[in-house]
Design an enzyme around this catalytic site. Structure first.
Site, mmCIF file in Angstrom:
data_model
loop_
_atom_site.group_PDB
_atom_site.id
_atom_site.type_symbol
_atom_site.label_atom_id
_atom_site.label_comp_id
_atom_site.label_asym_id
_atom_site.label_seq_id
_atom_site.Cartn_x
_atom_site.Cartn_y
_atom_site.Cartn_z
ATOM 1 N N ARG A 37 26.416 100.212 72.780
ATOM 2 C CA ARG A 37 25.988 100.402 74.169
ATOM 3 C C ARG A 37 27.154 100.085 75.118
ATOM 4 N NH1 ARG A 37 20.294 97.936 74.468
ATOM 5 N NH2 ARG A 37 19.764 99.470 72.892
ATOM 6 N N ILE A 47 22.778 92.963 80.229
ATOM 7 C CA ILE A 47 21.871 94.103 80.355
ATOM 8 C C ILE A 47 21.251 94.334 78.990
ATOM 9 C CG2 ILE A 47 22.841 95.279 82.367
ATOM 10 C CD1 ILE A 47 24.566 96.932 80.575
ATOM 11 N N GLU A 103 12.819 88.320 75.393
ATOM 12 C CA GLU A 103 14.090 88.825 74.852
ATOM 13 C C GLU A 103 14.725 87.681 74.086
ATOM 14 O OE1 GLU A 103 17.545 87.911 77.066
ATOM 15 O OE2 GLU A 103 16.078 86.300 76.749
ATOM 16 N N GLU A 115 18.295 86.270 74.538
ATOM 17 C CA GLU A 115 19.647 85.809 74.907
ATOM 18 C C GLU A 115 19.788 85.076 76.247
ATOM 19 O OE1 GLU A 115 19.142 89.108 73.965
ATOM 20 O OE2 GLU A 115 19.958 88.979 71.934
ATOM 21 N N ASP A 121 9.306 97.872 75.021
ATOM 22 C CA ASP A 121 8.077 97.935 74.224
ATOM 23 C C ASP A 121 7.024 97.014 74.837
ATOM 24 O OD1 ASP A 121 10.250 96.152 72.985
ATOM 25 O OD2 ASP A 121 8.447 95.264 72.117
HETATM 26 N N1 ADE Z 1 13.739 92.937 72.929
HETATM 27 C C1 ADE Z 1 13.082 94.103 73.058
HETATM 28 N N2 ADE Z 1 11.850 94.014 72.571
HETATM 29 C C2 ADE Z 1 11.729 92.735 72.110
HETATM 30 C C3 ADE Z 1 10.699 92.036 71.490
HETATM 31 N N3 ADE Z 1 9.535 92.640 71.241
HETATM 32 N N4 ADE Z 1 10.907 90.754 71.144
HETATM 33 C C4 ADE Z 1 12.088 90.170 71.394
HETATM 34 N N5 ADE Z 1 13.104 90.782 71.971
HETATM 35 C C5 ADE Z 1 12.933 92.056 72.339
#
Ligand code: ADE
Length: 234
Positions: free
Chosen positions: A24, A88, A179, A181, A204
Site C-alpha cells: 500500500r 492510514i 484495529e 496499531e 468490515d
Molecule cells: N482491521 C480491519 N478489520 C479488522 C478486524 N476485524 N479486527 C482487527 N483489525 C482489523
C-alpha cells in the site's frame, strides 16, 4: 540507518504516512508522488520519499500489530527526526451503526496492550492522538467535503477470537471499531512529544460479516490516502 530502516539520515521527510501494508505504501508512491525515491526496503518494509503537490513527504509501512508499529514509529521519530506520523489503515466495525467505507479520525485508542506500560511507564488504557494532526485532518476533510467520524477505537492484539462479544475495553471506552496499531503509535508520540494521528477506513462489519470486496478496496483506500496526503502537506 536505524536498526530496522536502511534509509540514510535526511532521506525521510518530516511527515510520514504509515499504512500497515508495504504494497500500500508502494501504491501511494506510484500513484500520488512525484520524484519518488525508495529509501528503505529492509524486510520488504518499503519506505519511499517523494513530492506531493511540490512538498516532500514519505510513506512507509508499519507492519501489522503493536510491536511492529512500535518499532517503526519509534525509529522514525528518534533516528530520522520525523515530526508527524499519520497512520492510514483499515478497521473492523463492532456495530452496524458503522458502514463499510466510513472514515474514522481516531481520537483515542484503547487497548489491553501492555506496550505503553512496559515501554514508557504509562499506565493508561487509552492513548490519544498527539499534537495538531487530528485537527488538521478534520479541517482538511471539510475542505474536501469528506465525512469523517471522530471516535475512539480499540487497538487489539487479537484478530481471531473464540467469542463474538465486543471486548470489555471497547465497551468501556465507547469504541465502535477495532484495529491493531494506533495505541502504540500514540504512546510513542506522547513519550517523545511528537505528532500522531490515525485515519481508518471501515473495511468490515464484524456482526454481519459484510466487507469491502477486493476490487472496492482500491477506490475506498484512495479517498483515505488523499485525505492523509492533503493533511500531511499542511
Ligand atoms: N482491521 C480491519 N478489520 C479488522 C478486524 N476485524 N479486527 C482487527 N483489525 C482489523
Amino acid at each position: 540507518m536505524s536498526v530496522h530502516i536502511s534509509a540514510k539520515k535526511g532521506e525521510i521527510a518530516k511527515t510520514v504516512l504509515q499504512p500497515g501494508d508495504p504494497l500500500r505504501a508502494k501504491y501511494i508512491a506510484d500513484n500520488f508522488l512525484e520524484d519518488v525515491k525508495l529509501v528503505s526496503k529492509t524486510r520488504n518494509i518499503f519506505y519511499f520519499t517523494g513530492l506531493y503537490k511540490g512538498k516532500e513527504i514519505s510513506v512507509g509501512a508499519s507492519g501489522m500489530g503493536v510491536p511492529s508499529i512500535g518499532i517503526y514509529s519509534y525509529e522514525l521519530f528518534t533516528e530520522y527526526d520525523v515530526d508527524t506520523i499519520i497512520r492510514i489503515g483499515t478497521c473492523g466495525g463492532y456495530t452496524t451503526d458503522l458502514n463499510v467505507f466510513d472514515l474514522i479520525n481516531v481520537d483515542g485508542a484503547a487497548s489491553e496492550s501492555t506496550y505503553a506500560k512496559f515501554a514508557w511507564e504509562m499506565d493508561e488504557e487509552i492513548m490519544y492522538h498527539q499534537g495538531k494532526a487530528f485537527d488538521v485532518i478534520n479541517e482538511t476533510a471539510k475542505e474536501l467535503a469528506l465525512e469523517t467520524k471522530a471516535a475512539n477505537i480499540h487497538t487489539s492484539d487479537v484478530f481471531y477470537r473464540k467469542t463474538p462479544e465486543i471486548p470489555a475495553i471497547a465497551e468501556k471506552y465507547n469504541c465502535p471499531a477495532v484495529e491493531m496499531e494506533a495505541f502504540a503509535l500514540f504512546a510513542n508520540a506522547k513519550h517523545l512529544g511528537k505528532n500522531a494521528a490515525s485515519i481508518l477506513t471501515v473495511s468490515d462489519i464484524i456482526p454481519t460479516g459484510e466487507e469491502i470486496s477486493a476490487d472496492q478496496r482500491e477506490t475506498a483506500l484512495r479517498t483515505m490516502m488523499t485525505l492523509a496526503l492533503e493533511s500531511g502537506i499542511k
